[in-house]
Design a protein around this motif. Structure first.
Motif, PDB file in Angstrom:
ATOM      1  N   ASP A  25       2.580  35.397  60.122  1.00 20.84           N
ATOM      2  CA  ASP A  25       3.826  34.640  60.071  1.00 20.84           C
ATOM      3  C   ASP A  25       3.879  33.831  58.782  1.00 20.84           C
ATOM      4  O   ASP A  25       2.861  33.613  58.126  1.00 20.84           O
ATOM      5  CB  ASP A  25       3.923  33.704  61.276  1.00 20.84           C
ATOM      6  CG  ASP A  25       4.153  34.479  62.572  1.00 20.84           C
ATOM      7  OD1 ASP A  25       5.045  35.345  62.596  1.00 20.84           O
ATOM      8  OD2 ASP A  25       3.429  34.228  63.558  1.00 20.84           O
ATOM      9  N   VAL A  26       5.085  33.375  58.477  1.00 25.71           N
ATOM     10  CA  VAL A  26       5.286  32.629  57.244  1.00 25.71           C
ATOM     11  C   VAL A  26       5.213  31.126  57.525  1.00 25.71           C
ATOM     12  O   VAL A  26       5.916  30.620  58.393  1.00 25.71           O
ATOM     13  CB  VAL A  26       6.663  32.964  56.641  1.00 25.71           C
ATOM     14  CG1 VAL A  26       6.975  32.048  55.454  1.00 25.71           C
ATOM     15  CG2 VAL A  26       6.721  34.421  56.219  1.00 25.71           C
ATOM     16  N   ILE A  27       4.343  30.437  56.811  1.00 29.55           N
ATOM     17  CA  ILE A  27       4.417  28.978  56.773  1.00 29.55           C
ATOM     18  C   ILE A  27       5.236  28.661  55.530  1.00 29.55           C
ATOM     19  O   ILE A  27       4.841  29.023  54.408  1.00 29.55           O
ATOM     20  CB  ILE A  27       3.024  28.339  56.675  1.00 29.55           C
ATOM     21  CG1 ILE A  27       2.191  28.708  57.909  1.00 29.55           C
ATOM     22  CG2 ILE A  27       3.134  26.825  56.533  1.00 29.55           C
ATOM     23  CD1 ILE A  27       0.741  28.281  57.827  1.00 29.55           C
ATOM     24  N   ASP A  28       6.387  28.037  55.728  1.00 31.15           N
ATOM     25  CA  ASP A  28       7.295  27.830  54.605  1.00 31.15           C
ATOM     26  C   ASP A  28       6.626  27.015  53.495  1.00 31.15           C
ATOM     27  O   ASP A  28       6.028  25.970  53.755  1.00 31.15           O
ATOM     28  CB  ASP A  28       8.563  27.113  55.093  1.00 31.15           C
ATOM     29  CG  ASP A  28       9.606  27.068  53.999  1.00 31.15           C
ATOM     30  OD1 ASP A  28      10.411  28.004  53.910  1.00 31.15           O
ATOM     31  OD2 ASP A  28       9.599  26.093  53.204  1.00 31.15           O
ATOM     32  N   ASP A  29       6.753  27.503  52.275  1.00 30.58           N
ATOM     33  CA  ASP A  29       6.052  26.864  51.159  1.00 30.58           C
ATOM     34  C   ASP A  29       6.621  25.483  50.817  1.00 30.58           C
ATOM     35  O   ASP A  29       5.962  24.698  50.158  1.00 30.58           O
ATOM     36  CB  ASP A  29       6.051  27.775  49.920  1.00 30.58           C
ATOM     37  CG  ASP A  29       7.452  28.201  49.497  1.00 30.58           C
ATOM     38  OD1 ASP A  29       8.414  27.965  50.264  1.00 30.58           O
ATOM     39  OD2 ASP A  29       7.597  28.764  48.400  1.00 30.58           O
ATOM     40  N   LYS A  30       7.835  25.178  51.284  1.00 29.61           N
ATOM     41  CA  LYS A  30       8.418  23.865  50.968  1.00 29.61           C
ATOM     42  C   LYS A  30       8.407  22.905  52.156  1.00 29.61           C
ATOM     43  O   LYS A  30       8.151  21.724  52.005  1.00 29.61           O
ATOM     44  CB  LYS A  30       9.851  24.048  50.481  1.00 29.61           C
ATOM     45  CG  LYS A  30       9.903  24.838  49.186  1.00 29.61           C
ATOM     46  CD  LYS A  30      11.232  24.719  48.495  1.00 29.61           C
ATOM     47  CE  LYS A  30      11.236  25.602  47.248  1.00 29.61           C
ATOM     48  NZ  LYS A  30      11.048  27.044  47.567  1.00 29.61           N
ATOM     49  N   ASN A  55       4.366  23.063  48.597  1.00 30.48           N
ATOM     50  CA  ASN A  55       4.603  21.623  48.667  1.00 30.48           C
ATOM     51  C   ASN A  55       3.322  20.866  49.014  1.00 30.48           C
ATOM     52  O   ASN A  55       3.027  20.603  50.176  1.00 30.48           O
ATOM     53  CB  ASN A  55       5.703  21.340  49.700  1.00 30.48           C
ATOM     54  CG  ASN A  55       6.139  19.899  49.681  1.00 30.48           C
ATOM     55  OD1 ASN A  55       5.421  19.029  49.192  1.00 30.48           O
ATOM     56  ND2 ASN A  55       7.325  19.645  50.225  1.00 30.48           N
ATOM     57  N   ILE A  56       2.594  20.475  47.986  1.00 26.04           N
ATOM     58  CA  ILE A  56       1.297  19.834  48.200  1.00 26.04           C
ATOM     59  C   ILE A  56       1.472  18.405  48.707  1.00 26.04           C
ATOM     60  O   ILE A  56       0.650  17.910  49.487  1.00 26.04           O
ATOM     61  CB  ILE A  56       0.443  19.867  46.902  1.00 26.04           C
ATOM     62  CG1 ILE A  56      -0.941  19.271  47.125  1.00 26.04           C
ATOM     63  CG2 ILE A  56       1.128  19.174  45.751  1.00 26.04           C
ATOM     64  CD1 ILE A  56      -1.785  20.031  48.104  1.00 26.04           C
ATOM     65  N   VAL A  57       2.574  17.748  48.329  1.00 22.61           N
ATOM     66  CA  VAL A  57       2.804  16.369  48.797  1.00 22.61           C
ATOM     67  C   VAL A  57       2.922  16.369  50.318  1.00 22.61           C
ATOM     68  O   VAL A  57       2.322  15.547  51.010  1.00 22.61           O
ATOM     69  CB  VAL A  57       4.076  15.786  48.140  1.00 22.61           C
ATOM     70  CG1 VAL A  57       4.337  14.379  48.657  1.00 22.61           C
ATOM     71  CG2 VAL A  57       3.941  15.790  46.624  1.00 22.61           C
ATOM     72  N   LEU A  58       3.673  17.328  50.825  1.00 17.15           N
ATOM     73  CA  LEU A  58       3.839  17.430  52.275  1.00 17.15           C
ATOM     74  C   LEU A  58       2.530  17.854  52.951  1.00 17.15           C
ATOM     75  O   LEU A  58       2.120  17.287  53.969  1.00 17.15           O
ATOM     76  CB  LEU A  58       4.967  18.420  52.607  1.00 17.15           C
ATOM     77  CG  LEU A  58       5.229  18.656  54.089  1.00 17.15           C
ATOM     78  CD1 LEU A  58       5.514  17.345  54.805  1.00 17.15           C
ATOM     79  CD2 LEU A  58       6.395  19.625  54.270  1.00 17.15           C
ATOM     80  N   SER A  59       1.873  18.827  52.352  1.00 18.04           N
ATOM     81  CA  SER A  59       0.609  19.295  52.930  1.00 18.04           C
ATOM     82  C   SER A  59      -0.373  18.136  53.076  1.00 18.04           C
ATOM     83  O   SER A  59      -1.080  18.019  54.076  1.00 18.04           O
ATOM     84  CB  SER A  59       0.002  20.389  52.047  1.00 18.04           C
ATOM     85  OG  SER A  59      -1.244  20.791  52.543  1.00 18.04           O
TER      86      SER A  59
END
Ligand code: UD2
Ligand code: MN
Length: 582
Positions: free
Chosen positions: A260-265, A105-109
């Protein structure tokens, strides 16, 4: 706890490109290129518009304006403490669309501040540990090709903020020949105006792939310890000290943090809050893919404490620390490996077989965005994971290489380049055989041709048992049926063990509900307790011992699945194995 574990294992995609997916890589390559072109067109139009409004006097003013615009997009405290953020409306739509370009999710990033705070995901016992004041210094090496601006920059800020200044010698960014506009002059300008001089940027003039890019970074690094990170990571507090402390104690230890996982969305920082003791170590499959596996009981006993260094048979590959001189002594990387894939297992086996150790350091935690596809091209559309892995196998697996080729017949006899240098290295370092590794480092590894009654393809009429590409993320799945391939491949490779397991890698066939219609046959993590996972070969039938039901292919044409049914004289219950040992 079990719910969280399941989530963790699902959210960690396997680092794999199966042979069948090679074509898909090419398609994704094209799709990404097309979308990216369109975005660049839109961006340059927008730029044209803003240029008309205020023509920058020189290019640096332009960069400055862009960086300010970008900074204005940040929403203070958004995503702080690693909480999930859900976008709404137009933004959500745009984010969805751009998932196909960036794979996250690049918009969020773009909205989350570069210096967001993460939760302290560490085991509370970590707070009782102390670290020496004179630890070796670290060079953090981050290679990237066409990474998104905001996640790359956030990675750098996270390392700067999360590492003690006196221990962080430098951050070496290695640009593997990106062509994204914002990663050109603007990035140099950002480094010069926003970051301390210990952040350096190395530009490669041709696309070399991540392996050679890391070699370039390592050659230019000056710290005592090399710490490699992917370009989309965020570190948890005190991530660096325990790595450096362990290397000070044991120079030949190669270390990985808990990833750990950074959620992709949603960019949620995911970790299991209810069991901070829990983490997995690295394993592998016979098709040459990395997997996550639980820490064996014997290792838990040996290490003593749940925050002590924990031996790991393999590593995921992206995030690890190694003493700089030892990195070169132990053979750095196979520089003939291209683009992506395979170097992690190569280094894992090499380190163990040649006298070092690979350990997970539980008090060091780093988040990573796992992406479901590669947002960059594979020049020539090559299956670099397969070819790199075959190079690794030829050098390190000795007689076990035949097992690999049984799973990957497509790679047998393929041109994989010259291996002389790597073979010589193995001799020079007097490395132990792979058999030693299996017996001493990874005794739990399942060997599909040893202690078995039969292995290979299990056939009924023209169809064979098949995993239908399921289970690659560790989830249970229904055992499938598919037209037999001319030779066994990883999806059709099964074993019937002497203890009665009908098995593929770490999955065993079991019956969960004998009263259902039809009775499903589920591939579940092998529990080694026989019970519902025990099968017996009787007159060509595969009989589940507890339920007395037989493996039945009669519905396979319709459902693509195998079922269990009342044993009968039906030919749908007769199975022929490609290899029997009795
Ligand atoms: C995993 C590893 C990754 C690497 C890979 C096997 C983790 C978290 N990640 O895949 O580091 O070991 O397995 O090869 O363990 N890159 C380049 N040039 C290229 C391709 C990639 O510089 O030609 C960069 C890329 O921008 C990124 C890094 O290499 O920063 C790793 O690539 P990835 O994130 O696509 O790999 P990943 O996490 O799927
Ligand atoms: Mn990555």
């Amino acid at each position: 706890v079990s719910v969280t574990l399941l989530v963790l294992s699902i959210r960690r995609p396997e680092n794999s490109l199966a042979d069948e997916e090679e074509a898909e890589v090419v398609i994704i390559n094209r799709r990404v290129q097309k979308l990216r072109k369109e975005l660049q067109r839109q961006a340059s139009q927008a730029l044209l518009g803003s240029e008309l409004r205020s023509m920058p006097s020189n290019i640096e003013d332009q960069y400055e304006a862009e960086i300010r615009d970008d900074e204005l997009m940040k929403v203070p405290r958004l995503g702080d403490n690693g909480v999930a953020v859900i976008l709404q409306g137009e933004e959500a739509k745009q984010a969805e669309k751009l998932m196909e370009v960036e794979a996250f999710n690049i918009v969020l990033s773009d909205k989350i501040p570069f210096s967001r705070k993460l939760p302290d995901a560490r085991n509370p016992k970590c707070k009782d540990l102390t670290y020496d004041s004179d630890l070796p210094s670290a060079s953090v090496v981050i290679v990237f090709t066409n990474e998104a601006w905001s996640s790359l920059i956030r990675t750098v800020h996270s390392v700067l903020n999360g590492s003690p200044t006196h221990l962080l010698k430098e951050i070496v960014l290695v640009d593997d020949c990106s062509d994204r506009r914002e990663l050109q002059g603007r990035l140099d300008y950002y480094l010069r105006t926003r970051l301390p001089s210990k952040v350096r940027l190395l530009r490669l003039t041709e696309r070399t792939g991540l392996i050679r890019a890391r070699l370039a970074g390592a050659r230019s690094a000056v710290g005592s310890v090399l710490v490699f990170l992917d370009a989309h990571c965020e570190v948890v507090q005190n991530w660096l000290e325990p790595l450096l402390q362990r290397i000070k104690e044991k120079r030949t230890a190669v270390l990985v943090p808990i990833i750990d996982v950074i959620d992709d969305k949603t960019f949620e920082y995911m970790y299991s809050k209810s069991s901070l003791d829990f983490f997995q170590v690295g394993g592998f499959t016979w098709s040459g893919h990395f997997t996550w596996v639980v820490v064996p009981e014997a290792e838990k006993a040996r290490r003593g404490s749940s925050v002590a260094p924990t031996r790991s048979p393999t590593m995921a590959g992206g995030l690890f620390a190694i003493e700089r001189n030892y990195f070169w002594e132990i053979g750095s990387y196979d520089s003939q490996m291209d683009v992506w894939g395979g170097e992690n297992l190569e280094m894992s086996f090499r380190v163990w077989q040649c006298g070092g150790s690979l350990e997970t350091i539980p008090c060091s935690r780093v988040g990573h965005i796992f992406r479901s596809f590669h947002p960059y091209t594979f020049p020539g559309g090559k299956d670099t994971h397969g070819i790199n892995t075959a190079r690794m196998v030829e050098v390190w697996l000795d007689e076990y290489k035949s097992l690999f080729y049984m799973h990957r017949p497509d790679l047998l006899g393929r041109d994989i380049g010259d291996l002389t240098e790597r073979v010589n290295l193995k001799k020079r370092l007097k490395c132990k055989p792979f058999r030693w590794y299996l017996q001493n480092v990874y005794p739990g590894m399942f060997i599909p041709t040893e202690n078995v009654e039969a292995f290979g393809q299990a056939q009924n009429h023209q169809r064979c048992l098949d995993n239908l590409q399921k289970g690659t993320n560790g989830e249970q799945y229904e055992l499938g049926l598919y037209n037999c391939h001319p030779k066994a491949t990883s999806s059709q490779f099964f074993s019937l063990t002497l203890t009665g397991e009908l098995r593929q890698e770490n999955f065993c066939a079991e019956i969960q509900n004998p009263l259902a219609t039809p009775v499903q046959v589920i591939m579940f993590h092998c529990h080694g307790q026989k019970g519902n996972q025990e099968w017996r070969m009787e007159d060509g039938k595969l009989k589940n011992v507890r339920t007395d039901l037989c493996l039945d292919a009669s519905d396979g044409q319709r459902s693509g699945k195998v079922a269990a049914a009342e044993c009968s004289g039906s030919l749908w219950q007769t199975w022929t194995w490609s290899n029997s040992t009795t």
